[in-house]
Design a protein around this motif. Structure first.
Motif, PDB file in Angstrom:
ATOM      1  N   LEU A 160    -114.895  -3.813  25.576  1.00 28.72           N
ATOM      2  CA  LEU A 160    -114.320  -2.897  25.279  1.00 28.72           C
ATOM      3  C   LEU A 160    -115.056  -2.185  23.889  1.00 28.72           C
ATOM      4  O   LEU A 160    -115.884  -3.029  23.365  1.00 28.72           O
ATOM      5  CB  LEU A 160    -112.814  -3.043  24.635  1.00 28.72           C
ATOM      6  N   ASP A 161    -114.757  -0.953  23.525  1.00 26.38           N
ATOM      7  CA  ASP A 161    -115.231  -0.577  22.294  1.00 26.38           C
ATOM      8  C   ASP A 161    -114.406  -1.078  21.236  1.00 26.38           C
ATOM      9  O   ASP A 161    -113.518  -0.232  20.777  1.00 26.38           O
ATOM     10  CB  ASP A 161    -115.594   0.798  22.196  1.00 26.38           C
ATOM     11  N   ASP A 162    -114.724  -2.451  21.073  1.00 26.43           N
ATOM     12  CA  ASP A 162    -113.189  -2.937  19.868  1.00 26.43           C
ATOM     13  C   ASP A 162    -113.453  -2.204  18.421  1.00 26.43           C
ATOM     14  O   ASP A 162    -112.315  -1.926  18.036  1.00 26.43           O
ATOM     15  CB  ASP A 162    -113.551  -4.320  19.921  1.00 26.43           C
ATOM     16  N   ARG A 163    -114.589  -2.029  18.040  1.00 27.92           N
ATOM     17  CA  ARG A 163    -114.613  -1.466  16.824  1.00 27.92           C
ATOM     18  C   ARG A 163    -114.030  -0.142  16.917  1.00 27.92           C
ATOM     19  O   ARG A 163    -113.200   0.214  15.585  1.00 27.92           O
ATOM     20  CB  ARG A 163    -116.013  -1.397  16.269  1.00 27.92           C
ATOM     21  N   LYS A 164    -114.259   0.615  17.629  1.00 30.54           N
ATOM     22  CA  LYS A 164    -113.714   1.930  17.833  1.00 30.54           C
ATOM     23  C   LYS A 164    -112.020   1.904  17.798  1.00 30.54           C
ATOM     24  O   LYS A 164    -111.256   2.674  17.243  1.00 30.54           O
ATOM     25  CB  LYS A 164    -113.904   2.747  18.932  1.00 30.54           C
ATOM     26  N   GLY A 165    -111.657   0.707  18.534  1.00 33.61           N
ATOM     27  CA  GLY A 165    -110.076   0.597  18.604  1.00 33.61           C
ATOM     28  C   GLY A 165    -109.480   0.131  17.170  1.00 33.61           C
ATOM     29  O   GLY A 165    -108.736   0.786  16.781  1.00 33.61           O
ATOM     30  N   GLY A 166    -110.358  -0.758  16.409  1.00 30.71           N
ATOM     31  CA  GLY A 166    -109.738  -1.090  15.143  1.00 30.71           C
ATOM     32  C   GLY A 166    -109.818   0.322  14.268  1.00 30.71           C
ATOM     33  O   GLY A 166    -109.026   0.509  13.357  1.00 30.71           O
ATOM     34  N   TYR A 167    -110.759   1.033  14.460  1.00 30.52           N
ATOM     35  CA  TYR A 167    -110.854   2.392  13.506  1.00 30.52           C
ATOM     36  C   TYR A 167    -109.706   3.100  13.938  1.00 30.52           C
ATOM     37  O   TYR A 167    -109.242   3.725  12.992  1.00 30.52           O
ATOM     38  CB  TYR A 167    -112.231   2.850  13.788  1.00 30.52           C
ATOM     39  N   LEU A 168    -109.626   3.479  15.013  1.00 29.89           N
ATOM     40  CA  LEU A 168    -108.551   4.465  15.506  1.00 29.89           C
ATOM     41  C   LEU A 168    -107.149   4.117  15.174  1.00 29.89           C
ATOM     42  O   LEU A 168    -106.492   4.998  14.688  1.00 29.89           O
ATOM     43  CB  LEU A 168    -108.398   4.705  17.058  1.00 29.89           C
ATOM     44  N   ALA A 169    -106.859   2.669  15.221  1.00 32.82           N
ATOM     45  CA  ALA A 169    -105.506   2.384  14.683  1.00 32.82           C
ATOM     46  C   ALA A 169    -105.477   2.551  13.232  1.00 32.82           C
ATOM     47  O   ALA A 169    -104.301   2.862  12.845  1.00 32.82           O
ATOM     48  CB  ALA A 169    -105.571   1.038  15.042  1.00 32.82           C
ATOM     49  N   THR A 170    -106.249   2.107  12.410  1.00 28.65           N
ATOM     50  CA  THR A 170    -106.312   2.297  10.896  1.00 28.65           C
ATOM     51  C   THR A 170    -106.152   3.691  10.702  1.00 28.65           C
ATOM     52  O   THR A 170    -105.448   3.907   9.648  1.00 28.65           O
ATOM     53  CB  THR A 170    -107.399   1.440  10.315  1.00 28.65           C
ATOM     54  N   ARG A 171    -107.084   4.387  11.088  1.00 31.35           N
ATOM     55  CA  ARG A 171    -107.130   6.035  10.913  1.00 31.35           C
ATOM     56  C   ARG A 171    -105.815   6.641  11.113  1.00 31.35           C
ATOM     57  O   ARG A 171    -105.453   7.458  10.283  1.00 31.35           O
ATOM     58  CB  ARG A 171    -108.152   6.726  11.409  1.00 31.35           C
ATOM     59  N   HIS A 172    -105.242   6.057  12.098  1.00 29.59           N
ATOM     60  CA  HIS A 172    -103.778   6.685  12.567  1.00 29.59           C
ATOM     61  C   HIS A 172    -102.815   6.432  11.179  1.00 29.59           C
ATOM     62  O   HIS A 172    -101.996   7.146  10.986  1.00 29.59           O
ATOM     63  CB  HIS A 172    -103.405   6.208  13.701  1.00 29.59           C
ATOM     64  N   LEU A 173    -102.727   5.227  10.712  1.00 26.91           N
ATOM     65  CA  LEU A 173    -101.792   4.643   9.739  1.00 26.91           C
ATOM     66  C   LEU A 173    -102.189   5.536   8.331  1.00 26.91           C
ATOM     67  O   LEU A 173    -101.255   5.851   7.934  1.00 26.91           O
ATOM     68  CB  LEU A 173    -102.121   3.290   9.253  1.00 26.91           C
ATOM     69  N   ILE A 174    -103.438   5.580   8.120  1.00 24.10           N
ATOM     70  CA  ILE A 174    -103.916   6.628   6.837  1.00 24.10           C
ATOM     71  C   ILE A 174    -103.623   7.865   7.132  1.00 24.10           C
ATOM     72  O   ILE A 174    -102.963   8.431   6.147  1.00 24.10           O
ATOM     73  CB  ILE A 174    -105.389   6.200   6.745  1.00 24.10           C
ATOM     74  N   GLN A 175    -103.761   8.544   8.330  1.00 20.68           N
ATOM     75  CA  GLN A 175    -103.389   9.963   8.423  1.00 20.68           C
ATOM     76  C   GLN A 175    -101.731  10.193   8.329  1.00 20.68           C
ATOM     77  O   GLN A 175    -101.207  11.272   8.004  1.00 20.68           O
ATOM     78  CB  GLN A 175    -103.769  10.303  10.057  1.00 20.68           C
ATOM     79  N   ASN A 176    -101.136   9.123   8.681  1.00 16.05           N
ATOM     80  CA  ASN A 176     -99.499   9.082   8.448  1.00 16.05           C
ATOM     81  C   ASN A 176     -99.350   8.710   6.847  1.00 16.05           C
ATOM     82  O   ASN A 176     -98.106   8.323   6.414  1.00 16.05           O
ATOM     83  CB  ASN A 176     -99.054   8.146   9.200  1.00 16.05           C
ATOM     84  N   GLY A 177    -100.134   8.792   5.844  1.00 14.81           N
ATOM     85  CA  GLY A 177     -99.744   8.379   4.508  1.00 14.81           C
ATOM     86  C   GLY A 177     -99.948   7.113   3.824  1.00 14.81           C
ATOM     87  O   GLY A 177     -99.501   6.900   2.675  1.00 14.81           O
ATOM     88  N   HIS A 178    -100.144   5.903   4.677  1.00 11.37           N
ATOM     89  CA  HIS A 178    -100.294   4.780   4.448  1.00 11.37           C
ATOM     90  C   HIS A 178    -101.573   4.353   3.713  1.00 11.37           C
ATOM     91  O   HIS A 178    -102.791   4.741   4.013  1.00 11.37           O
ATOM     92  CB  HIS A 178    -100.054   3.655   5.562  1.00 11.37           C
ATOM     93  N   GLN A 179    -101.666   3.620   2.594  1.00 11.71           N
ATOM     94  CA  GLN A 179    -102.709   3.132   1.926  1.00 11.71           C
ATOM     95  C   GLN A 179    -102.873   1.725   1.865  1.00 11.71           C
ATOM     96  O   GLN A 179    -104.019   1.326   1.643  1.00 11.71           O
ATOM     97  CB  GLN A 179    -102.507   3.772   0.357  1.00 11.71           C
TER      98      GLN A 179
END
Length: 338
Positions: A160-179
């Motif tokens: 898989l594009d594993d790095r992209k997966g980790g990036y998408l998951a974390t970016r989603h949390l950041i976009q929801n206001g998590h720091q």
């Protein structure tokens, strides 16, 4: 059990003649003899020996699926692996091959297993790159590896594009206001699936300007029980953390239950994102937001590459990289709306 000798005796022909008919060598036998021998074999319920036919054809029709054996000897700790193996077995069966499943350790080697069972090919699942290179040096059977990041010229790889997966998951949390976002995965001592997902996690944090030491909880295996332990640890030892990215749905569902065991809830007290999009992600409470991979396609690609290599003997692609995507459900709280 009926033998070739039994059929030969009733048909009044030699054992060699019967063997020719059974193995489809009709050019050496008359049409009437073929019909007679075939009818007697059917009536006597003759079943050819798979081992004998393997020797004649120099092909066992066996494909080995090898997984790491844990310290306790278990090989089915991962629901991801169970799902993938189920698809592999079905596709091999549909193509006239049989699955040989075995747990091995890199130190014991696999050449003996491959030789003793005359495996036509092999699929490796879940090994570290260093283990794959060590084992590959001992045999030359066609090989497909799932999730390798090694420099490979002597086996086919599907990942898989594993790095992209980790990036998408974390970016989603950041976009929801998590720091303050934690990472839960397996040991990442060398490049591999979880290290790549971790690098994607770090990339998203850097892009958002989030500094500080990342909270990373690492276990020997991505099991539900380890996830429960991680959930408890995050709530009791890291109260500043508001969200977590877990590298497997099993981890994530365990985290949810670990949080619940303390009288807290997901996503109100802790937001969770998983990885894989297994069935448990949709049925967990709350339903889990996760990074989806196409398990069927991954397994089918591995089988297709291996069978093409076995049947055509042509050079196949060295590496196939499959995409991932975020599936939003109900395990992430939007802090911007709080």
């Amino acid at each position: 059990m009926t033998t070739l000798k039994d059929i030969a005796k009733e048909a009044g022909v030699t054992v060699m003649t019967v063997s020719n008919v059974i193995n489809g060598k009709y050019d050496k036998v008359s049409k009437s003899t073929v019909e007679t021998v075939t009818e007697i074999a059917r009536r006597l319920d003759y079943v050819p020996s798979a081992a004998a036919r393997s020797l004649v054809a120099k092909s066992s029709r066996l494909v080995g699926v090898l997984l790491p054996a844990t310290e306790g000897g278990e090989i089915f700790l991962s629901t991801h692996n169970v799902a993938v193996i189920g698809v592999i077995e079905r596709l091999l069966r549909e193509n006239g091959y049989y699955l040989f499943l075995r747990g091995v350790s890199a130190t014991e080697g696999v050449s003996g297993t491959l030789r003793s069972w005359n495996l036509d090919g092999a699929i490796f699942i879940g090994f570290l790159d260093s283990e794959i290179q060590q084992m590959r040096a001992s045999f030359d059977t066609p090989l497909v590896v799932l999730e390798s990041y090694a420099a490979h010229g002597d086996f086919m790889n599907v990942r898989l594009d594993d790095r992209k997966g980790g990036y998408l998951a974390t970016r989603h949390l950041i976009q929801n206001g998590h720091q303050r976002i934690a990472f839960v995965g397996t040991e990442i001592s060398e490049r591999g699936v979880d290290r790549e997902r971790y690098e994607g996690y770090l990339q998203a944090l850097r892009e958002a300007g989030i500094g500080g030491e990342p909270v990373a909880l690492l276990s020997y295996a991505d099991t539900y029980s380890n996830g429960v332990e991680a959930g408890v640890t995050l709530c009791t030892e890291h109260p500043e953390v508001t969200a977590v990215f877990a590298t497997a749905d099993q981890f994530a569902v365990g985290i949810i239950d670990g949080v619940r065991s303390l009288g807290r809830t997901v996503p109100d007290d802790l937001s969770v994102v998983g990885f894989d999009n297994l069935e448990i992600a949709a049925t967990s409470r709350p339903p889990l937001t996760t990074i989806a991979q196409d398990l069927n396609r991954k397994a089918a690609t591995a089988v297709d590459l291996l069978l093409q290599s076995l049947q055509n003997k042509e050079e196949q692609p060295g590496e196939t990289i499959l995409d991932v995507e975020l599936v939003e459900r109900e395990s992430v709280r939007n802090l911007k709306r709080a």
